[in-house]
Motif scaffolding. Structure first.
Motif, PDB file in Angstrom:
ATOM      1  N   THR A   1      -1.674  10.504   3.482  1.00 44.19           N
ATOM      2  CA  THR A   1      -2.251   8.937   3.987  1.00 44.19           C
ATOM      3  C   THR A   1      -3.953   8.986   3.968  1.00 44.19           C
ATOM      4  O   THR A   1      -4.621   7.705   3.902  1.00 44.19           O
ATOM      5  N   ILE A   2      -3.839   9.849   4.123  1.00 44.87           N
ATOM      6  CA  ILE A   2      -6.017   9.945   4.312  1.00 44.87           C
ATOM      7  C   ILE A   2      -5.866  11.349   2.874  1.00 44.87           C
ATOM      8  O   ILE A   2      -5.711  12.491   2.969  1.00 44.87           O
ATOM      9  N   SER A   3      -7.458  11.323   2.439  1.00 42.87           N
ATOM     10  CA  SER A   3      -7.830  12.397   1.382  1.00 42.87           C
ATOM     11  C   SER A   3      -8.505  13.029   1.674  1.00 42.87           C
ATOM     12  O   SER A   3      -9.863  11.769   2.481  1.00 42.87           O
TER      13      SER A   3
ATOM     14  N   ALA B   1     -11.229   0.883   0.517  1.00 37.33           N
ATOM     15  CA  ALA B   1     -11.358   2.579   1.027  1.00 37.33           C
ATOM     16  C   ALA B   1     -12.494   2.314   2.045  1.00 37.33           C
ATOM     17  O   ALA B   1     -12.893   1.965   2.307  1.00 37.33           O
TER      18      ALA B   1
ATOM     19  N   ASN C   1       0.853  -1.122   0.225  1.00 39.33           N
ATOM     20  CA  ASN C   1       0.502   0.178   0.125  1.00 39.33           C
ATOM     21  C   ASN C   1       0.878   1.783   0.675  1.00 39.33           C
ATOM     22  O   ASN C   1       0.913   1.822   0.648  1.00 39.33           O
TER      23      ASN C   1
ATOM     24  N   THR D   1      -7.280   8.625  -3.838  1.00 37.30           N
ATOM     25  CA  THR D   1      -7.350  10.365  -3.205  1.00 37.30           C
ATOM     26  C   THR D   1      -8.703  10.047  -3.938  1.00 37.30           C
ATOM     27  O   THR D   1      -9.115   9.600  -4.999  1.00 37.30           O
TER      28      THR D   1
ATOM     29  N   THR E   1      -9.518   6.104   3.871  1.00 36.08           N
ATOM     30  CA  THR E   1      -8.219   6.101   3.673  1.00 36.08           C
ATOM     31  C   THR E   1      -8.784   4.457   3.395  1.00 36.08           C
ATOM     32  O   THR E   1      -9.402   3.956   2.873  1.00 36.08           O
ATOM     33  N   ASN E   2      -7.180   3.804   3.241  1.00 40.01           N
ATOM     34  CA  ASN E   2      -7.483   2.135   2.678  1.00 40.01           C
ATOM     35  C   ASN E   2      -7.821   1.447   4.079  1.00 40.01           C
ATOM     36  O   ASN E   2      -7.118   1.656   4.861  1.00 40.01           O
TER      37      ASN E   2
ATOM     38  N   ALA F   1      -1.906   5.984  -1.384  1.00 40.11           N
ATOM     39  CA  ALA F   1      -3.110   6.325  -0.721  1.00 40.11           C
ATOM     40  C   ALA F   1      -3.989   6.119  -1.717  1.00 40.11           C
ATOM     41  O   ALA F   1      -4.080   7.852  -2.867  1.00 40.11           O
TER      42      ALA F   1
ATOM     43  N   SER G   1       3.465  10.835   5.492  1.00 38.39           N
ATOM     44  CA  SER G   1       2.097  10.539   6.665  1.00 38.39           C
ATOM     45  C   SER G   1       0.902  11.875   5.664  1.00 38.39           C
ATOM     46  O   SER G   1      -0.226  11.212   6.001  1.00 38.39           O
TER      47      SER G   1
ATOM     48  N   TYR H   1      -0.991   2.165   5.183  1.00 34.65           N
ATOM     49  CA  TYR H   1      -0.568   2.797   3.929  1.00 34.65           C
ATOM     50  C   TYR H   1       1.531   2.770   4.467  1.00 34.65           C
ATOM     51  O   TYR H   1       1.289   3.031   5.899  1.00 34.65           O
TER      52      TYR H   1
ATOM     53  N   ASP I   1      -6.612   4.721  -6.856  1.00 25.62           N
ATOM     54  CA  ASP I   1      -6.020   4.238  -6.196  1.00 25.62           C
ATOM     55  C   ASP I   1      -4.845   3.422  -6.920  1.00 25.62           C
ATOM     56  O   ASP I   1      -5.545   2.308  -7.779  1.00 25.62           O
TER      57      ASP I   1
END
Length: 848
Positions: A449-451, A389, A347, A352, A436-437, A350, A446, A441, A378
């Motif tokens: 890691t989040i969109s 996700a 992973n 988006t 997030t996944n 990330a 870092s 990640y 992704d």
């Protein structure tokens, strides 16, 4: 004359060159000469033989032949470089060995010998007698080249016996390749001893043949012992390396340089530990070609990474790998294999959002409806935790109106309304959603890691019915309010106009019908009396369900909670009006009062005794406060035992009072539970009556006194002829008197002069005299003793009863009553303690 500088330099160089040549000549000596038998014609790239180079110079790093028609390999194998024909004299050349570190050189002379034919010798006629020598032949090393092209038959060896100098000798052979599998591969000429090979041999099938040679005379006499002969098949590089059928490896993306991917292994059927099986590995091609990500170790076949792979750039690589024998030399045999290297995903990408903002709308009061789908990008491997996700509402969902889930097929986020929105409260809601996944990640940074994205939800207005808000409303009513009084009721309103006009009300549930609901205003009218202390109310609460409807028929339902407020309409009372006071152990008792009203209308209580009431007894009784709800009643002046009826007044904090009559039992007991009243209720201090137990005690005392007097009178009769009686209550522990002054004979005989008395207990008492001594004996049903009637504790003689018996059964002679006797001392021990207990008990009963 002094030497010039140039002359001195030349002189020094000459001396050093002379010394170098001297050392080189000293070390450049010849090793053991090697002879190889070969056919007259040799094809190009034909194996001639193998020479042990280490015996001559072990550390040689340069090997070459003095004859360009021959090539020398590292293991000492000699090959032809072109077609060669030999004369009968053969051919010679040298193998030159050099060690550059030690500056040492060696050479090995090689002699190629052509086949020879010998003329058989005839045996002399004069040698008529043959003597066997039984000599052992020395084994002759012999070898043949596998896959030889001939011409066949090809001579490979010759055996000779020394006996052939004097006799005619015939030669023969046997063994594998001759008369065993493979048949007819070898044969020998009878007269010359030349051994021939008839066809080509595969070393991978037969690497050697152990045959035996024989030498005999024409008449069959063996001149020598059998000769073991080993024919070795020299290996020819006729097998190329071989790989496995399918080779697949995998390595995780973003691994460090030098990570081992796998190992390829090829096998070669040629002779082990030779150049024919010394393999070198090479990557011929990589698909895609650029950039190069992998390298292979030439000797071990281990594949490693030389550049970090990226699965998103290329998920699979295909390598064409070659394995070549002869240590990788160009004339060696080779084979190739295709292997696949799969790049495992991690992973490192990330998810988006495809858009930075979204706009959607929903009608108010709608719930459990989907309003929007959000998509993400992704690059990781699909349908894996690195790709799936997880969506989260970060801000704007404080009231819990929204919920978002992931579509497992499309990986989209499904935004739903789970609790209806109110247009009048909020016409627009702004949500911030993050993604997030499922897998953590593993990439760098870092912040990736989040969109996040923004979703604006517009709330659409719709015509609504009345709103019952809050769902539960409360109204207060005082208890005992007059019937018909109206109080505030339930109120609903139109959410758009915020008005209650035009709304009609109806009571759906009124458990006991205490109220009526006004249809237009929703107010309550009292129909029945409200008593807060009744079972109708639970802790003063009463619930009514009300339905509100508008002109369009739309409704809502609410609950009206009626709180009945307390008023001081109940005075305190004493629930327990009977108390016991053990006069000798305790001097008082507790009296507790209760009030069903609220605490504000109840304690603290005031307890009082009426001063002019005759029941109080002229100040004998008095009260002392314990707490707000209890008092202590006590006595003085030593009143008599009995029951006293005492009026006690209790007043609450607001002055409402009640009077209760408390029955006080002044008892002679230790604890109240043992008290049993023996007197009538006492009206005054001088009125005394006797209870039933006192009367019974007096009767029993009189009866006991009569029994004692009767026993004493009967015991004073001294004549044995006088009829003696024994009291009927012997078993009741009455006194038995005996005038015996000294112990007599413990045996009693039945005589005609002995008198008896039948008593109601069924036992016959015998009174007689012998030797001036009286004794008492008890006979029960014939032959029994009192011992059978004795026991520990408080016993009587009732167990001896069995009817009316006499001593008639003893008449007719001197019958000895051993079984009916009882001695005086035993009678005394049996009766005295019990008479004392009975006297004490009688005294106690009389006193009571």
């Amino acid at each position: 004359m002094a030497p010039t500088p140039g002359g001195a330099l030349r002189s020094s160089l000459c001396r050093h060159l002379f010394f170098y040549l001297l050392v080189l000549c000293f070390f450049c000596d010849a090793c053991k000469k090697v002879a190889l038998k070969v056919p007259f014609h040799l094809q190009a790239d034909t194996f001639v033989g193998r020479v042990n180079l280490e015996e001559c110079l072990k550390s040689a790093d340069l090997i070459h032949s003095s004859d360009p028609d021959f090539r020398i390999l590292e293991d000492g194998s000699v090959y032809t470089t072109k077609n060669i024909g030999l004369s009968s004299e053969g051919r010679t050349f040298a193998i030159l060995l050099s060690d550059s570190q030690k500056q040492e050189q060696k050479k090995i002379e090689i002699a190629l010998l052509a086949p020879e034919k010998k003329i058989p010798m005839k045996r002399h006629a004069k040698d008529k007698t043959l003597k066997r020598t039984k000599r052992r032949w020395a084994p002759i090393p012999c070898s043949i080249m596998e896959n030889s092209l001939g011409p066949f038959p090809q001579q490979i060896q010759q055996i000779q016996s020394d006996s052939a100098q004097n006799y005619t000798i015939y030669y023969s052979i046997s063994g594998p390749g001759v008369d065993k599998e493979p048949f007819n591969l070898f044969y020998i000429e009878r007269d010359t001893g030349d051994i021939f090979c008839t066809r080509a041999v595969d070393r991978e099938t037969y690497d050697s043949f152990q045959i035996t040679g024989y030498a005999t005379t024409p008449d069959g006499y063996s001149t020598d012992l059998p000769l073991p002969l080993l024919i070795k098949v020299e290996d020819d590089n006729d097998n190329a390396p071989c790989f496995e059928d399918m080779i697949t490896f995998n390595v995780i993306e973003n691994c460090r340089v030098g990570t081992s991917v796998g190992k390829v292994v090829a096998t070669d059927r040629d002779e082990p530990d030779t150049l024919h099986t010394r393999l070198k590995y090479t990557i011929l091609k990589q698909i895609p070609e650029n950039p190069k990500h992998f390298a292979i170790h030439p000797d071990t076949g281990v594949i490693t990474t030389i550049l970090t792979p990226d699965r998103e750039a290329c998920p699979t690589y295909i390598l064409h790998v070659e394995a070549r024998d002869m240590a990788g030399q160009s004339f060696g045999l080779s084979s190739t294999a295709t292997l696949t290297i799969d790049i495992r995903d991690e992973n490192d990408n990330a998810p988006t959002f495809r858009k930075t903002s979204y706009v959607t709308e929903v009608e108010e009061n709608k719930s459990n409806v989907e309003i929007l789908r959000l998509s993400v990008e992704d690059k990781d491997l699909i349908n894996t935790p690195n790709w799936r996700a997880n969506y989260t509402i970060l801000r704007g969902n404080e009231n819990g109106n929204f919920h978002i889930v992931t579509d497992p097929k499309t990986n989209e986020g499904i935004l739903c309304v789970v609790k209806g929105l109110n247009y009048e409260e909020a016409r627009q809601v702004v949500l911030q959603i993050g993604v997030t996944n499922q897998a953590p990640y593993s990439g760098s940074g870092s912040s990736k890691t989040i969109s996040t994205t923004t979703v604006t939800v517009n709330v659409k207005d719709q015509d609504e019915g009345p709103e019952c808000s809050p769902q539960m409303q409360t109204v207060h009513v005082k208890e005992n309010t007059a019937l018909g009084t109206q109080v505030t009721g339930y109120k609903a309103y139109d959410p758009e106009t915020r008005s209650s006009s035009g709304i009609r009300y109806q009571a759906l549930n009124d458990p006991t019908g205490l109220f009526t609901v006004d249809e237009t205003s929703g107010s309550l009218k009292i129909r029945r009396s409200l008593d807060r202390e009744s079972n109708t109310f639970r802790q003063g609460l009463y619930n009514i369900t009300v339905r509100a409807a508008d002109n369009g028929g739309r409704t809502c339902t609410g609950t009206l909670r009626v709180v009945v407020d307390d008023v001081n309409d109940n005075g305190p009372s004493i629930p327990t009006t009977k108390v016991i006071i053990c006069k000798t152990q305790m001097g008082s008792a507790e009296i507790v009062a209760v009030d069903p009203d609220e605490p504000i209308n109840g304690p603290p209580f005031e307890f009082t005794l009426p001063s002019n009431n005759e029941r109080v007894g002229g100040g004998t009784w008095r009260l002392s406060k314990i707490n707000d709800t209890a008092t202590r009643i006590s006595f003085r002046n030593d009143p008599a035992f009995g029951i006293y009826e005492i009026p006690v007044s209790v007043r609450d904090r607001l002055g409402l009072s009640t009077t209760s009559v408390v029955s006080v039992d002044l008892c002679d007991c230790v604890v109240p539970s043992e008290c049993r009243s023996r007197t009538s209720p006492i009206r005054g201090a001088n009125d005394v009556t006797l209870g039933k137990w006192a009367i019974l005690a007096m009767i029993l005392g009189a009866a006991l006194l009569s029994c004692i007097l009767f026993t004493l009178v009967c015991g004073t009769s001294g004549s044995s002829q006088t009829k003696k009686t024994f009291p009927d209550d012997l078993a009741q522990q009455n006194l038995i008197v005996s005038n015996t002054e000294a112990p007599g004979d413990d045996r009693v005989y039945c005589t005609n002069g002995l008198t008896t008395q039948n008593v109601s207990t069924g036992c016959t008492l015998i009174s007689g005299a012998k030797n001036g001594q009286e004794s008492f004996e008890m006979i029960k049903g014939g032959h029994q003793t009192l011992e059978s009637c004795q026991g520990g504790g408080h016993h009587t003689l009732d167990s001896c009863r069995g009817g009316h018996h006499t001593l008639d059964s003893c008449r007719g002679g001197q019958v000895e009553l051993d079984n009916c006797k009882y001695t005086y001392s035993e009678w005394q021990n049996f009766t005295q303690p019990r008479l004392g207990e009975e006297s004490i008990r009688g005294h106690t009963l009389i006193k009571n």
